[in-house]
Design an enzyme around this catalytic site. Structure first.
Site, PDB file in Angstrom:
ATOM      1  N   HIS A  15       1.003  -1.201   0.329  1.00 18.52           N
ATOM      2  CA  HIS A  15       0.076   0.426   0.259  1.00 18.52           C
ATOM      3  C   HIS A  15       1.059   0.954   0.215  1.00 18.52           C
ATOM      4  O   HIS A  15       1.367   1.700   1.257  1.00 18.52           O
ATOM      5  CB  HIS A  15      -1.090  -0.219   1.025  1.00 18.52           C
ATOM      6  CG  HIS A  15      -1.979   1.140   1.268  1.00 18.52           C
ATOM      7  ND1 HIS A  15      -2.933   0.408   2.148  1.00 18.52           N
ATOM      8  CD2 HIS A  15      -1.680   2.438   1.056  1.00 18.52           C
ATOM      9  CE1 HIS A  15      -3.498   2.273   2.393  1.00 18.52           C
ATOM     10  NE2 HIS A  15      -3.423   2.415   1.509  1.00 18.52           N
ATOM     11  N   HIS A  17       0.776   4.878  -2.426  1.00 12.70           N
ATOM     12  CA  HIS A  17       0.867   5.321  -3.834  1.00 12.70           C
ATOM     13  C   HIS A  17       2.137   6.188  -3.830  1.00 12.70           C
ATOM     14  O   HIS A  17       2.629   7.200  -3.177  1.00 12.70           O
ATOM     15  CB  HIS A  17      -0.287   6.420  -3.131  1.00 12.70           C
ATOM     16  CG  HIS A  17      -1.477   5.964  -2.738  1.00 12.70           C
ATOM     17  ND1 HIS A  17      -2.783   6.271  -3.447  1.00 12.70           N
ATOM     18  CD2 HIS A  17      -1.589   5.770  -2.060  1.00 12.70           C
ATOM     19  CE1 HIS A  17      -3.407   5.017  -2.590  1.00 12.70           C
ATOM     20  NE2 HIS A  17      -2.589   5.389  -1.732  1.00 12.70           N
ATOM     21  N   HIS A 195      -9.461   0.722  -1.328  1.00 12.63           N
ATOM     22  CA  HIS A 195      -9.381   1.654   0.019  1.00 12.63           C
ATOM     23  C   HIS A 195     -10.984   0.973   0.767  1.00 12.63           C
ATOM     24  O   HIS A 195     -11.722   1.395   0.002  1.00 12.63           O
ATOM     25  CB  HIS A 195      -9.017   2.972   0.077  1.00 12.63           C
ATOM     26  CG  HIS A 195      -7.754   3.700  -0.578  1.00 12.63           C
ATOM     27  ND1 HIS A 195      -7.153   2.507  -1.487  1.00 12.63           N
ATOM     28  CD2 HIS A 195      -6.750   4.665   0.016  1.00 12.63           C
ATOM     29  CE1 HIS A 195      -5.278   3.160  -1.031  1.00 12.63           C
ATOM     30  NE2 HIS A 195      -5.716   4.161  -0.520  1.00 12.63           N
ATOM     31  N   GLU A 198     -11.005   3.144   5.896  1.00 13.58           N
ATOM     32  CA  GLU A 198     -10.009   4.187   6.658  1.00 13.58           C
ATOM     33  C   GLU A 198     -10.741   5.233   7.615  1.00 13.58           C
ATOM     34  O   GLU A 198     -11.071   5.808   8.347  1.00 13.58           O
ATOM     35  CB  GLU A 198      -9.546   4.903   5.745  1.00 13.58           C
ATOM     36  CG  GLU A 198      -8.385   5.857   6.102  1.00 13.58           C
ATOM     37  CD  GLU A 198      -7.658   6.936   4.882  1.00 13.58           C
ATOM     38  OE1 GLU A 198      -8.027   6.903   3.176  1.00 13.58           O
ATOM     39  OE2 GLU A 198      -6.612   7.278   5.139  1.00 13.58           O
ATOM     40  N   ASP A 276       1.826   3.896   2.883  1.00 11.40           N
ATOM     41  CA  ASP A 276       0.962   5.037   2.712  1.00 11.40           C
ATOM     42  C   ASP A 276       1.062   6.072   1.595  1.00 11.40           C
ATOM     43  O   ASP A 276       1.366   5.609  -0.112  1.00 11.40           O
ATOM     44  CB  ASP A 276       0.021   5.583   3.473  1.00 11.40           C
ATOM     45  CG  ASP A 276      -1.632   5.219   2.746  1.00 11.40           C
ATOM     46  OD1 ASP A 276      -1.477   4.963   1.335  1.00 11.40           O
ATOM     47  OD2 ASP A 276      -2.591   6.121   3.633  1.00 11.40           O
ATOM     48  N   ASP A 277       1.593   7.176   1.742  1.00 10.12           N
ATOM     49  CA  ASP A 277       2.477   8.407   1.166  1.00 10.12           C
ATOM     50  C   ASP A 277       3.460   9.167   2.072  1.00 10.12           C
ATOM     51  O   ASP A 277       3.440   9.650   2.131  1.00 10.12           O
ATOM     52  CB  ASP A 277       0.914   9.038   1.209  1.00 10.12           C
ATOM     53  CG  ASP A 277       0.161   8.784   0.174  1.00 10.12           C
ATOM     54  OD1 ASP A 277       0.061   8.826  -0.602  1.00 10.12           O
ATOM     55  OD2 ASP A 277      -1.608   8.001   1.367  1.00 10.12           O
TER      56      ASP A 277
HETATM   57  N1  ADE Z   1      -4.657   8.600  -1.997  1.00  7.29           N
HETATM   58  C1  ADE Z   1      -3.223   8.619  -1.549  1.00  7.29           C
HETATM   59  N2  ADE Z   1      -3.709   8.558  -0.360  1.00  7.29           N
HETATM   60  C2  ADE Z   1      -4.758   8.128   0.087  1.00  7.29           C
HETATM   61  C3  ADE Z   1      -5.745   7.599   1.043  1.00  7.29           C
HETATM   62  N3  ADE Z   1      -4.594   7.711   2.303  1.00  7.29           N
HETATM   63  N4  ADE Z   1      -6.876   7.330   1.358  1.00  7.29           N
HETATM   64  C4  ADE Z   1      -7.485   7.497   0.514  1.00  7.29           C
HETATM   65  N5  ADE Z   1      -7.112   8.109  -1.313  1.00  7.29           N
HETATM   66  C5  ADE Z   1      -5.554   8.219  -1.129  1.00  7.29           C
HETATM   67 ZN    ZN Z   2      -3.213   4.912   0.055  1.00  8.45          ZN
END
Ligand code: ADE
Ligand code: ZN
Length: 337
Positions: A15, A17, A195, A198, A276-277
């Site tokens: 996971h 991006h 997703h 969350e 994630d990011d």
């Molecule tokens: N796009 C990038 N990160 C995300 C996240 N945590 N939740 C939903 N969309 C995303």
């Molecule tokens: Zn994500």
């Protein structure tokens, strides 16, 4: 936990991006190269803006940051930078999301995105010792028709994509909206993930399973609110790609010490740890392992379980998956010996 196992253990990242790995230094370098004006005076000023109150407050910056990506070379540089960092975090396999609609919205063609990313992904094993796959995400806060058109754009590149996913603003955009798109994707031979859970409720996780027929749930932390859902996830061994540092930064949980990861493992869920990011949330995969180990007092054996889960939950072929699990076992034995 300071024995280094969080970084040393081989792991799969499931996971991440690619646009969320865009570090401020590279954002500025590409902005200059492409002559795109940024509303920030410096790298430090941009980084100082990374104070989020929820998912949407993050997404606003995330989409603004990626606006400097224009050419295949830009996407290749972004991916190359990710692999360089991931290697130092013990990542040996990565399944990487990308958001083609976010680029199409500013006139960047699907072909530009996929050619740039693929030029690096196809060579990742040879260049960095990291096997990798691409997962194309649909933006759930844009129309179903646009998602379907994006799917059509992707068809000529079908063998470069292992799965489709669903991301962006969750609340108010249930998975059920995208049932036809996901039916089409599965008919095409792509696996599906989404997703869910969350910020959204457990009902979104049910919909992702029942209507989108996903192989994995991305995040899924709110599943714990529904005991019947927990049973289903456990019995069917549906993986959850959990992102602890993300959950704290986006205020899904209050602090890492409150994170439900241990409860998920205790309930027999196939939880994995991911970034994630990472450029926005303060850590890559190994950093996430280290942070939960510290905050939650996890033993090395639990980190090994999490790494093993990451291979079990991956879309690797059975032989490659088995080989990675043996490699993990050896690494774990070396650490305890
Ligand atoms: N796009 C990038 N990160 C995300 C996240 N945590 N939740 C939903 N969309 C995303
Ligand atoms: Zn994500």
């Amino acid at each position: 936990m300071s024995d280094g196992s969080a970084y040393a253990l081989p792991k799969a990242e499931l996971h991440v991006h690619i646009e969320g790995t865009f570090e401020p230094e590279l954002i500025f370098a590409l902005a200059e190269r492409n002559r795109v004006a940024l509303p920030y005076q410096s790298v430090d000023a941009l980084r100082a803006a990374y104070q989020f109150t929820d998912l949407q407050s993050f997404l606003n910056l995330y989409y603004a940051g990626m606006a400097v990506l224009r050419t295949p070379e830009d996407f290749a540089e972004l991916a190359d930078a990710y692999f360089r960092r991931a290697g130092a975090q013990g990542v040996v396999h990565a399944e990487i999301f990308f958001d083609p609609q976010a680029h199409a919205a500013r006139g960047v063609a699907f072909e530009t995105v996929i050619e740039g990313l693929w030029s690096v992904v196809r060579a990742s094993e040879a260049r960095y010792g990291i096997s990798s796959r691409l997962i194309m995400c649909f933006l759930r806060d844009r129309s179903v028709a646009e998602a379907m058109a994006t799917l059509e754009d992707a068809l000529p590149y079908g063998d470069r994509i292992v799965a489709v996913g669903l991301d962006s603003t969750e609340s108010g955009y249930p998975p059920s909206l995208f049932r036809d798109v996901f039916d089409r994707a599965r008919a095409q031979g792509w696996k599906t993930v989404a997703h869910a859970g969350e910020e959204g409720p457990p009902s979104y996780v049910w919909e992702a399973l029942d209507l989108l027929r996903v192989s994995r749930i991305d995040h899924g932390v709110r599943s714990l609110e529904d005991p019947r859902l927990v049973e289903r996830l456990r019995d069917e061994r549906i993986p959850l790609t959990v992102c602890p540092l993300s959950n704290v930064k986006l205020r899904v949980v209050r602090t890492l010490a409150d994170h439900p990861l241990p409860a998920m493992l205790e309930r027999g869920l196939l939880a994995t740890v991911n970034s994630d990011d990472p450029a926005y949330f303060g850590g890559y995969a190994g950093d996430n392992y280290a942070a939960v180990a510290d905050a939650l007092g996890l033993r090395t054996s639990t980190l090994v379980e999490l790494a093993d889960n990451s291979f079990e939950a991956s879309f690797l072929e059975p032989a490659a998956r088995a080989a990675y699990r043996v490699r993990l076992e050896s690494a774990a034995a070396a650490l305890s010996g």
